[in-house]
Write a protein that holds these residues in place. Structure first.
Motif, PDB file in Angstrom:
ATOM      1  N   PRO A  64     -19.244 -45.234   2.261  1.00  0.00           N
ATOM      2  CA  PRO A  64     -18.629 -45.516   3.568  1.00  0.00           C
ATOM      3  C   PRO A  64     -19.588 -46.188   4.553  1.00  0.00           C
ATOM      4  O   PRO A  64     -19.164 -46.966   5.399  1.00  0.00           O
ATOM      5  CB  PRO A  64     -18.205 -44.136   4.077  1.00  0.00           C
ATOM      6  CG  PRO A  64     -18.101 -43.285   2.862  1.00  0.00           C
ATOM      7  CD  PRO A  64     -19.084 -43.835   1.874  1.00  0.00           C
ATOM      8  N   VAL A  65     -20.890 -45.919   4.429  1.00  0.00           N
ATOM      9  CA  VAL A  65     -21.857 -46.486   5.362  1.00  0.00           C
ATOM     10  C   VAL A  65     -21.927 -48.010   5.250  1.00  0.00           C
ATOM     11  O   VAL A  65     -22.313 -48.684   6.201  1.00  0.00           O
ATOM     12  CB  VAL A  65     -23.257 -45.857   5.169  1.00  0.00           C
ATOM     13  CG1 VAL A  65     -23.882 -46.319   3.863  1.00  0.00           C
ATOM     14  CG2 VAL A  65     -24.160 -46.153   6.335  1.00  0.00           C
ATOM     15  N   ALA A  66     -21.543 -48.558   4.105  1.00  0.00           N
ATOM     16  CA  ALA A  66     -21.604 -50.003   3.910  1.00  0.00           C
ATOM     17  C   ALA A  66     -20.779 -50.756   4.948  1.00  0.00           C
ATOM     18  O   ALA A  66     -21.146 -51.843   5.374  1.00  0.00           O
ATOM     19  CB  ALA A  66     -21.153 -50.374   2.501  1.00  0.00           C
ATOM     20  N   SER A  67     -19.678 -50.155   5.382  1.00  0.00           N
ATOM     21  CA  SER A  67     -18.838 -50.813   6.380  1.00  0.00           C
ATOM     22  C   SER A  67     -18.871 -50.095   7.726  1.00  0.00           C
ATOM     23  O   SER A  67     -18.188 -50.501   8.657  1.00  0.00           O
ATOM     24  CB  SER A  67     -17.396 -50.890   5.878  1.00  0.00           C
ATOM     25  OG  SER A  67     -16.904 -49.588   5.643  1.00  0.00           O
ATOM     26  N   SER A  68     -19.685 -49.072   7.833  1.00  0.00           N
ATOM     27  CA  SER A  68     -19.758 -48.288   9.058  1.00  0.00           C
ATOM     28  C   SER A  68     -20.747 -48.883  10.053  1.00  0.00           C
ATOM     29  O   SER A  68     -21.673 -49.589   9.680  1.00  0.00           O
ATOM     30  CB  SER A  68     -20.193 -46.851   8.715  1.00  0.00           C
ATOM     31  OG  SER A  68     -20.346 -46.102   9.893  1.00  0.00           O
ATOM     32  N   LYS A  69     -20.540 -48.560  11.297  1.00  0.00           N
ATOM     33  CA  LYS A  69     -21.457 -48.975  12.360  1.00  0.00           C
ATOM     34  C   LYS A  69     -22.529 -47.903  12.612  1.00  0.00           C
ATOM     35  O   LYS A  69     -23.340 -48.038  13.514  1.00  0.00           O
ATOM     36  CB  LYS A  69     -20.697 -49.228  13.673  1.00  0.00           C
ATOM     37  CG  LYS A  69     -19.701 -50.347  13.577  1.00  0.00           C
ATOM     38  CD  LYS A  69     -20.405 -51.672  13.663  1.00  0.00           C
ATOM     39  CE  LYS A  69     -19.385 -52.795  13.733  1.00  0.00           C
ATOM     40  NZ  LYS A  69     -19.976 -54.065  13.497  1.00  0.00           N
ATOM     41  N   GLU A  70     -22.500 -46.819  11.811  1.00  0.00           N
ATOM     42  CA  GLU A  70     -23.458 -45.729  11.999  1.00  0.00           C
ATOM     43  C   GLU A  70     -23.922 -45.214  10.647  1.00  0.00           C
ATOM     44  O   GLU A  70     -23.141 -45.113   9.708  1.00  0.00           O
ATOM     45  CB  GLU A  70     -22.813 -44.584  12.781  1.00  0.00           C
ATOM     46  CG  GLU A  70     -23.743 -43.410  13.016  1.00  0.00           C
ATOM     47  CD  GLU A  70     -23.093 -42.306  13.829  1.00  0.00           C
ATOM     48  OE1 GLU A  70     -23.242 -42.334  15.054  1.00  0.00           O
ATOM     49  OE2 GLU A  70     -22.441 -41.439  13.220  1.00  0.00           O
ATOM     50  N   ILE A  71     -25.214 -44.903  10.576  1.00  0.00           N
ATOM     51  CA  ILE A  71     -25.773 -44.254   9.398  1.00  0.00           C
ATOM     52  C   ILE A  71     -26.534 -43.020   9.885  1.00  0.00           C
ATOM     53  O   ILE A  71     -27.290 -43.098  10.858  1.00  0.00           O
ATOM     54  CB  ILE A  71     -26.667 -45.202   8.573  1.00  0.00           C
ATOM     55  CG1 ILE A  71     -27.132 -44.520   7.291  1.00  0.00           C
ATOM     56  CG2 ILE A  71     -27.844 -45.704   9.374  1.00  0.00           C
ATOM     57  CD1 ILE A  71     -27.739 -45.471   6.282  1.00  0.00           C
ATOM     58  N   CYS A  72     -26.270 -41.899   9.245  1.00  0.00           N
ATOM     59  CA  CYS A  72     -26.890 -40.644   9.669  1.00  0.00           C
ATOM     60  C   CYS A  72     -28.069 -40.315   8.761  1.00  0.00           C
ATOM     61  O   CYS A  72     -27.889 -40.122   7.561  1.00  0.00           O
ATOM     62  CB  CYS A  72     -25.884 -39.502   9.629  1.00  0.00           C
ATOM     63  SG  CYS A  72     -24.551 -39.708  10.812  1.00  0.00           S
TER      64      CYS A  72
END
Length: 184
Positions: A64-72
């Motif tokens: 999901p992070v590939a298209s997300s504006k946030e990485i935790c």
């Protein structure tokens, strides 16, 4: 390409573009990095992916992070200061050019903190930072061995003891074991 300033001075747009520091700069940012302490750092997927196989896979995989504006990056075992130091290194590896008697500004002088920075570089696969930390850590071992044996022993126990950290790259532990075999 250049432009004229009000004083008649010509400024290259390329030199202006190259002078902009992108670390934690919202300009052109396409991802926010969330740390465990709640801090957020503005990031750029391309820059992160160029220096880290972990980021490359995260941003190019089916996660999901590939298209997300946030990485935790907020795992319990992640030291926020160490992760920030790692990201700082990714953005400004030139800060690693320093006299042999000093450390780069983003590598803390305490040995345990250096181990934490190495752990972040190991976990997120930033090889250039691992090499740098080993160099700094080796100099720190010599100093701590003579001036603060309690801190030295605590760090060696964390690296080489029965509950030692398990790194994918054991070079920091090898460096510590080698130092101990020469001095103890």
């Amino acid at each position: 390409m250049s432009s004229m300033l009000g004083s008649g001075l010509q400024v290259s747009t390329k030199s202006v573009r190259n002078s902009i520091k992108l670390f934690d700069n919202q300009a052109l940012s396409d991802v926010q990095i969330k740390l465990r302490d709640g801090e957020r750092i503005f990031g750029h997927k391309q820059i992160l992916a160029q220096q880290s196989e972990w980021f490359f896979r995260a941003f190019n995989g089916n996660f999901p992070v590939a298209s997300s504006k946030e990485i935790c990056l907020d795992d319990e075992d992640d030291d926020p200061k160490a992760v920030r130091a790692m990201i700082r290194h990714i953005y400004d590896p030139e800060d690693t050019v320093y006299p042999s008697t000093t450390c780069p500004s983003f590598v803390p002088p305490e040995m345990m903190s250096q181990v934490n920075v190495f752990a972040a570089a190991d976990k997120y696969d930033v090889p250039s930072l691992r090499v740098l930390v080993i160099s700094v850590f080796t100099r720190s071992m010599e100093h701590k061995w003579q001036n603060n044996p309690q801190e030295f022993c605590a760090v060696i126990q964390r690296l080489c003891g029965p509950t030692a950290v398990r790194f994918a790259d054991p070079s920091l532990q090898i460096s510590a074991a080698s130092f101990c075999s020469e001095h103890i």
